[in-house]
Design an enzyme around this catalytic site. Structure first.
Site, PDB file in Angstrom:
ATOM      1  N   ASP A   1      -0.794   2.605  -2.834  1.00 12.25           N
ATOM      2  CA  ASP A   1      -1.141   4.133  -2.547  1.00 12.25           C
ATOM      3  C   ASP A   1      -2.818   3.980  -2.092  1.00 12.25           C
ATOM      4  O   ASP A   1      -3.356   5.192  -1.674  1.00 12.25           O
ATOM      5  CB  ASP A   1      -1.027   5.015  -3.671  1.00 12.25           C
ATOM      6  N   SER A   2      -3.561   2.773  -2.115  1.00 11.77           N
ATOM      7  CA  SER A   2      -4.876   2.733  -1.493  1.00 11.77           C
ATOM      8  C   SER A   2      -4.706   3.227   0.041  1.00 11.77           C
ATOM      9  O   SER A   2      -5.751   3.262   0.780  1.00 11.77           O
ATOM     10  CB  SER A   2      -5.479   1.262  -1.739  1.00 11.77           C
TER      11      SER A   2
ATOM     12  N   LYS B   1       5.955   0.256  -7.917  1.00  8.23           N
ATOM     13  CA  LYS B   1       4.797   0.253  -9.110  1.00  8.23           C
ATOM     14  C   LYS B   1       4.288   1.666  -9.719  1.00  8.23           C
ATOM     15  O   LYS B   1       4.390   2.770  -8.863  1.00  8.23           O
ATOM     16  CB  LYS B   1       3.654  -0.680  -8.644  1.00  8.23           C
TER      17      LYS B   1
ATOM     18  N   ASP C   1       3.836   1.355  -4.350  1.00  7.18           N
ATOM     19  CA  ASP C   1       3.446   2.593  -5.237  1.00  7.18           C
ATOM     20  C   ASP C   1       4.194   3.765  -5.200  1.00  7.18           C
ATOM     21  O   ASP C   1       4.549   4.382  -3.994  1.00  7.18           O
ATOM     22  CB  ASP C   1       1.890   2.441  -4.788  1.00  7.18           C
TER      23      ASP C   1
ATOM     24  N   GLU D   1      -6.172  -3.920 -13.536  1.00  6.12           N
ATOM     25  CA  GLU D   1      -7.375  -3.863 -12.710  1.00  6.12           C
ATOM     26  C   GLU D   1      -8.559  -3.574 -13.288  1.00  6.12           C
ATOM     27  O   GLU D   1      -8.618  -2.872 -14.262  1.00  6.12           O
ATOM     28  CB  GLU D   1      -6.898  -2.537 -11.697  1.00  6.12           C
TER      29      GLU D   1
ATOM     30  N   GLU E   1       1.498   3.309 -12.422  1.00  6.99           N
ATOM     31  CA  GLU E   1       0.238   3.454 -13.124  1.00  6.99           C
ATOM     32  C   GLU E   1       0.530   3.966 -14.652  1.00  6.99           C
ATOM     33  O   GLU E   1       1.037   4.957 -14.901  1.00  6.99           O
ATOM     34  CB  GLU E   1      -1.000   4.127 -12.450  1.00  6.99           C
TER      35      GLU E   1
HETATM   36  O1  KIV Z   1      -3.155   0.943  -4.215  1.00  6.80           O
HETATM   37  C1  KIV Z   1      -3.660  -0.245  -4.517  1.00  6.80           C
HETATM   38  O2  KIV Z   1      -3.989  -1.090  -3.497  1.00  6.80           O
HETATM   39  C2  KIV Z   1      -3.499  -0.933  -5.813  1.00  6.80           C
HETATM   40  C3  KIV Z   1      -3.963  -2.241  -5.872  1.00  6.80           C
HETATM   41  C4  KIV Z   1      -5.482  -1.898  -6.063  1.00  6.80           C
HETATM   42  C5  KIV Z   1      -3.545  -2.950  -7.033  1.00  6.80           C
HETATM   43  O3  KIV Z   1      -2.783  -0.422  -6.605  1.00  6.80           O
END
Ligand code: KIV
Length: 271
Positions: free
Chosen positions: A51-52, A120, A90, A189, A122
């Site tokens: 989600d980055s 994924k 994510d 992280e 969090e």
């Molecule tokens: O969204 C992302 O890129 C991440 C990584 C920093 C692990 O969750």
């Protein structure tokens, strides 16, 4: 004989075998077809459609604004490009916290519409029900502990997490819980290397670090950061493998100059 060469796809089982035999696991983000094709062909084990993308692709300050539809768009572009890597998508903020049925529906959409291999999420004990419900549908889940950017407004900063004993203990317990739930791997992280080492030693599933030191089972970085596209973001944990900022800037400057000087296109470049 078939003309198609069989590509051995990476699976959760293979990732576990890598940890068991001490082979480090490589992971990078990708958000689009072209980059995913390059990264996959270069031999990466796992691709994270993070989600980055909210920061890197859309220019938002945090990961919070990205939507499920946007994550599905990015993920489907990536899965179309990939032949070997294991693709994790994510779950965006607000699609799984506090409502396990919504979590299941979000994960099913990501798997069905985007072709991801896993999702994924969090968090630890706070999202246990959502993790269990998604896993119960046969969707592999990767955990994410330590600095969890979707909670940035709770933390207030992007500094190292779990330096204090109490938070370190909670992280260890959460890692244990995610393993017991059935997660296939966990991202850690920005936490102290010693704590990450302890987690990787006590937890049987693969532990993938970003800013978590060298004693974990694998590493993940944001592709645009490690390629040096972004010049401003320079945390200690980031190693830059290229300076694409300079390469791209110089190429575009040369293109502009060539047009202005009537050098491009030349006669051979026309019809
Ligand atoms: O969204 C992302 O890129 C991440 C990584 C920093 C692990 O969750």
């Amino acid at each position: 004989m078939s003309v198609h060469q069989e590509v051995k796809k990476v699976t959760t089982h293979q990732l576990q075998m890598m940890k068991n035999r001490g082979e480090k696991i490589s992971m990078l983000t990708a958000y689009d077809y072209s980059m995913a094709k390059l990264v996959d062909a270069a031999g990466i084990d796992m691709i994270l459609v993070g989600d980055s993308a909210s920061n890197v692709m859309a220019g938002n300050e945090t990961t919070l604004p990205i939507t499920l539809d946007q994550m599905i768009y990015h993920t489907s572009s990536v899965t179309k490009a990939v032949s070997r890597a294991f693709v994790v998508a994510d779950m965006p903020f607000g699609t799984y916290q506090g409502d396990s049925l919504e979590a299941l529906r979000s994960a099913v959409r990501i798997m069905k519409e985007a072709g991801a291999h896993a999702v994924k999420m969090e968090g630890g004990s706070e999202i246990r029900e959502s993790v269990e419900r998604v896993l119960s549908a046969g969707v592999p889940v990767m955990g994410h502990l330590g600095l969890t950017p979707q909670s940035i407004y709770k933390f207030g900063t992007y500094t190292v997490r779990a330096k204090e004993e109490q938070e370190a203990q909670k992280l260890l317990e959460d890692a244990q819980l995610l393993q017991e739930c059935g997660c296939f791997a966990i991202v850690l992280e920005k936490i102290p290397a010693e704590l990450a080492k302890k987690v990787a030693e006590t937890i049987a599933i693969p532990i993938i670090g970003i800013g978590a030191g060298q004693h974990v089972d694998g590493q993940v970085l944001v592709l645009h950061d490690m390629l040096g596209i972004n010049k401003e973001f320079k945390p200690r944990f980031l190693r830059r493998y290229a300076d694409l900022h300079t390469v791209i800037t110089e190429a575009v400057q040369q293109y502009v100059t060539d047009i202005k000087n009537r050098d491009f296109p030349n006669e051979k470049e026309g019809y």
